[in-house]
Design a protein around this motif. Sequence first.
Motif, PDB file in Angstrom:
ATOM      1  N   HIS A   1      24.434 -38.647 -55.853  1.00  0.00           N
ATOM      2  CA  HIS A   1      25.155 -37.922 -54.714  1.00  0.00           C
ATOM      3  C   HIS A   1      23.722 -36.614 -54.619  1.00  0.00           C
ATOM      4  O   HIS A   1      24.411 -36.094 -53.842  1.00  0.00           O
TER       5      HIS A   1
ATOM      6  N   THR B   1      22.068 -36.206 -51.845  1.00  0.00           N
ATOM      7  CA  THR B   1      21.917 -36.377 -50.774  1.00  0.00           C
ATOM      8  C   THR B   1      21.933 -34.773 -50.639  1.00  0.00           C
ATOM      9  O   THR B   1      21.864 -33.554 -49.421  1.00  0.00           O
TER      10      THR B   1
ATOM     11  N   LEU C   1      31.990 -39.340 -45.878  1.00  0.00           N
ATOM     12  CA  LEU C   1      32.221 -40.691 -46.621  1.00  0.00           C
ATOM     13  C   LEU C   1      33.244 -40.080 -47.844  1.00  0.00           C
ATOM     14  O   LEU C   1      33.557 -40.804 -48.257  1.00  0.00           O
TER      15      LEU C   1
ATOM     16  N   VAL D   1      36.379 -41.862 -46.619  1.00  0.00           N
ATOM     17  CA  VAL D   1      36.608 -43.081 -46.297  1.00  0.00           C
ATOM     18  C   VAL D   1      36.670 -43.058 -48.164  1.00  0.00           C
ATOM     19  O   VAL D   1      37.961 -44.928 -48.914  1.00  0.00           O
ATOM     20  N   GLU D   2      35.950 -43.476 -48.885  1.00  0.00           N
ATOM     21  CA  GLU D   2      35.886 -43.518 -50.292  1.00  0.00           C
ATOM     22  C   GLU D   2      36.696 -43.565 -51.243  1.00  0.00           C
ATOM     23  O   GLU D   2      37.857 -44.319 -52.264  1.00  0.00           O
TER      24      GLU D   2
END
Length: 344
Positions: free
Chosen positions: A58, A61, A110, A113-114
């Motif tokens: 992470h 990113t 994201l 979604v997670e």
Amino acid sequence: MANHNAKPWQHTHQFVRLNTDGERNTRYVLYLTLVTMVAEIVAGTVYGSMALLADGWHMGTHAAAFMITLFAYYYARKYADDPKYAFGTGKVGVLGGFTSAIALGLVALLMVVESVSRLLNPEQIHFNEAIFVALIGLTVNVISAFLLKDHHSHDHHGHNHHHGHQHTHHIDEHEHQASKHHHGEGQSKAHDHNLRAAYFHVMADALTSLLAIGALLFAKFLGWQWLDPAMGIVGAVIISFWAWGLVKQTAPILLDASIDEAYLQQMVDAVEQEEQHRVSDIHVWPVSANHHAAMVSIVSPHPKEVEYFRQKLASFKRIDHLTIEVFTLAESHSLAGGTDGHGH
């Protein structure tokens, strides 16, 4: 490349605000993020901790986002005097901010979604490790936020100039009398969307870590394991608002959106104080995050010199580059009823 053949009466059209403090501190934040990322990935691999591995990737990113920020600074500085860019590279930082805002929005997506996946399919949480990782992330991002906050930029050319040129030719029934360029003075506040985007990335990560710590503590001591993914959704919503706000700030600049209508009308009124002068066309648009260019076409049966109109518009400090055209109105036309100040 710089235009080294410029004549003494010519001037550059560069509107770049260099933020050396912001660029330097972004580089520090990138180094700190990379070190933390590598440490977490190595530790996660050695100790078999998925929490450490996940947070390490992470961090990657955000490192990518900081690289975008640094590249934008580098590109804007390198090509600041390249004559191929009509108004310089002042929009490069805005483009960097816009790109990072899109990346921030994808991170939020994201996260949703997670989080939804974990709500539907709960996983076993190793609370002590997860809290430890969240504390590391929070510490790193608080330090990064202090490094990236409140660093003001300054003009590439240091101060403003007044230059101009005049020429005359005929177009149909209008006499094109003159054209004048003017660099305005003063900006109320310097905006560095490139740095702001980097700041939002570390703030987003800090917010995520803070929400995670709170949720993990409640889950550990009260058994509310659903709170961890729920806080992920809350964080994603907040981050989405930040990303959307940055998109709304940068997109109009990239698309040459006009300055606000009230300011435009004030410029028209300043020219049209005398009945014989009318604005036939006016455009004011951003050439960087902090500078505006303007083109004003004026028609009159008895036109004044360009300098006369330049003085009338001298008080509009938001205009950094002003081009004025003055046309003689043919006898077959009349100004009765006025001319639309936004005509084309």
